[in-house]
Design a protein around this motif. Structure first.
Motif, PDB file in Angstrom:
ATOM      1  N   ALA A  93       0.844  -1.201   0.000  1.00 22.63           N
ATOM      2  CA  ALA A  93       0.000   0.000   0.000  1.00 22.63           C
ATOM      3  C   ALA A  93       0.880   1.251   0.000  1.00 22.63           C
ATOM      4  O   ALA A  93       2.017   1.229   0.467  1.00 22.63           O
ATOM      5  CB  ALA A  93      -0.901  -0.002   1.229  1.00 22.63           C
ATOM      6  N   GLY A  94       0.355   2.336  -0.515  1.00 21.31           N
ATOM      7  CA  GLY A  94       0.999   3.645  -0.398  1.00 21.31           C
ATOM      8  C   GLY A  94       2.402   3.723  -0.960  1.00 21.31           C
ATOM      9  O   GLY A  94       3.273   4.343  -0.354  1.00 21.31           O
ATOM     10  N   ALA A 118       3.849   8.422   5.010  1.00 22.03           N
ATOM     11  CA  ALA A 118       2.695   8.560   5.893  1.00 22.03           C
ATOM     12  C   ALA A 118       1.625   7.515   5.576  1.00 22.03           C
ATOM     13  O   ALA A 118       1.054   6.896   6.484  1.00 22.03           O
ATOM     14  CB  ALA A 118       2.114   9.966   5.802  1.00 22.03           C
ATOM     15  N   ALA A 119       1.349   7.290   4.298  1.00 26.29           N
ATOM     16  CA  ALA A 119       0.343   6.300   3.917  1.00 26.29           C
ATOM     17  C   ALA A 119       0.771   4.896   4.342  1.00 26.29           C
ATOM     18  O   ALA A 119      -0.057   4.099   4.808  1.00 26.29           O
ATOM     19  CB  ALA A 119       0.098   6.346   2.409  1.00 26.29           C
ATOM     20  N   GLN A 120       2.049   4.602   4.207  1.00 24.91           N
ATOM     21  CA  GLN A 120       2.520   3.281   4.622  1.00 24.91           C
ATOM     22  C   GLN A 120       2.454   3.132   6.145  1.00 24.91           C
ATOM     23  O   GLN A 120       2.087   2.071   6.654  1.00 24.91           O
ATOM     24  CB  GLN A 120       3.922   3.012   4.095  1.00 24.91           C
ATOM     25  N   ALA A 121       2.772   4.186   6.879  1.00 24.23           N
ATOM     26  CA  ALA A 121       2.661   4.123   8.336  1.00 24.23           C
ATOM     27  C   ALA A 121       1.210   3.884   8.749  1.00 24.23           C
ATOM     28  O   ALA A 121       0.938   3.088   9.655  1.00 24.23           O
ATOM     29  CB  ALA A 121       3.203   5.399   8.962  1.00 24.23           C
ATOM     30  N   TYR A 156       9.775  -6.118   1.852  1.00 24.99           N
ATOM     31  CA  TYR A 156       8.856  -6.264   0.714  1.00 24.99           C
ATOM     32  C   TYR A 156       9.138  -5.216  -0.355  1.00 24.99           C
ATOM     33  O   TYR A 156       9.666  -4.134  -0.066  1.00 24.99           O
ATOM     34  CB  TYR A 156       7.397  -6.142   1.178  1.00 24.99           C
ATOM     35  N   ASP A 157       8.767  -5.520  -1.585  1.00 26.09           N
ATOM     36  CA  ASP A 157       8.926  -4.559  -2.678  1.00 26.09           C
ATOM     37  C   ASP A 157       8.240  -3.246  -2.318  1.00 26.09           C
ATOM     38  O   ASP A 157       7.083  -3.247  -1.861  1.00 26.09           O
ATOM     39  CB  ASP A 157       8.309  -5.098  -3.973  1.00 26.09           C
ATOM     40  N   HIS A 158       8.934  -2.146  -2.489  1.00 24.24           N
ATOM     41  CA  HIS A 158       8.402  -0.792  -2.281  1.00 24.24           C
ATOM     42  C   HIS A 158       8.056  -0.484  -0.822  1.00 24.24           C
ATOM     43  O   HIS A 158       7.412   0.521  -0.547  1.00 24.24           O
ATOM     44  CB  HIS A 158       7.177  -0.528  -3.166  1.00 24.24           C
ATOM     45  N   GLN A 159       8.484  -1.335   0.114  1.00 22.20           N
ATOM     46  CA  GLN A 159       8.170  -1.111   1.521  1.00 22.20           C
ATOM     47  C   GLN A 159       9.072  -0.025   2.104  1.00 22.20           C
ATOM     48  O   GLN A 159      10.291  -0.087   1.984  1.00 22.20           O
ATOM     49  CB  GLN A 159       8.338  -2.391   2.330  1.00 22.20           C
ATOM     50  N   LEU A 160       8.443   0.957   2.775  1.00 22.21           N
ATOM     51  CA  LEU A 160       9.168   2.064   3.392  1.00 22.21           C
ATOM     52  C   LEU A 160       9.059   2.076   4.914  1.00 22.21           C
ATOM     53  O   LEU A 160       9.871   2.690   5.578  1.00 22.21           O
ATOM     54  CB  LEU A 160       8.636   3.401   2.851  1.00 22.21           C
TER      55      LEU A 160
END
Length: 135
Positions: free
Chosen positions: A47-48, A53-56, A120-124
């Protein structure tokens, strides 16, 4: 049910931090050790993408689900570690502001860390937590 978590503050430490410096749970509390909460949708997609912020927020959403499955909620969390894949302080703060707002008055002891990469891919963002409940 009364909370098993007692937050501890000290007047001898900086009041700049937005969290208690320590917490305790009584000996009869059941501890819940949660895996890192990731910003994953139910289908496994991230997601995000690109948005700290969206990932948090998604991590918090998933953390709440995991806590509920274990018979707990955010007020039962005794400590957190927030991992952010960035070396830029503003990115860490963007994630932290979401986490801090989610916990409200339950200013649980927390560690905010920048890291080079997450799993994970694109994980922040990833949020680790421990909770305590009285059964």
């Amino acid at each position: 049910m009364p909370s098993a978590v007692t937050l501890i503050r000290s007047q001898q430490l900086s009041n700049v931090a937005q969290y208690a410096y320590a917490s305790t749970a009584p000996a009869n509390a059941r501890l819940i050790f949660l895996a890192g909460s990731c910003p994953l949708n139910q289908d496994g997609s991230t997601a995000g993408i690109g948005d700290y912020a969206a990932q948090a927020a998604k991590c918090i959403e998933n953390l709440k689900i995991a806590l509920e499955a274990a018979g707990a909620g955010l007020p039962d969390v005794i400590s957190t570690r927030v991992l952010v894949a960035s070396s830029t302080q503003k990115d860490l703060v963007a994630a932290w502001e979401v986490v801090r707002a989610a916990f409200g008055n339950h200013d649980v002891p927390s560690t905010l860390m920048g890291t080079t990469v997450l799993g994970y891919d694109h994980q922040l963002v990833e949020i680790e937590a421990v909770a305590a409940v009285l059964d």
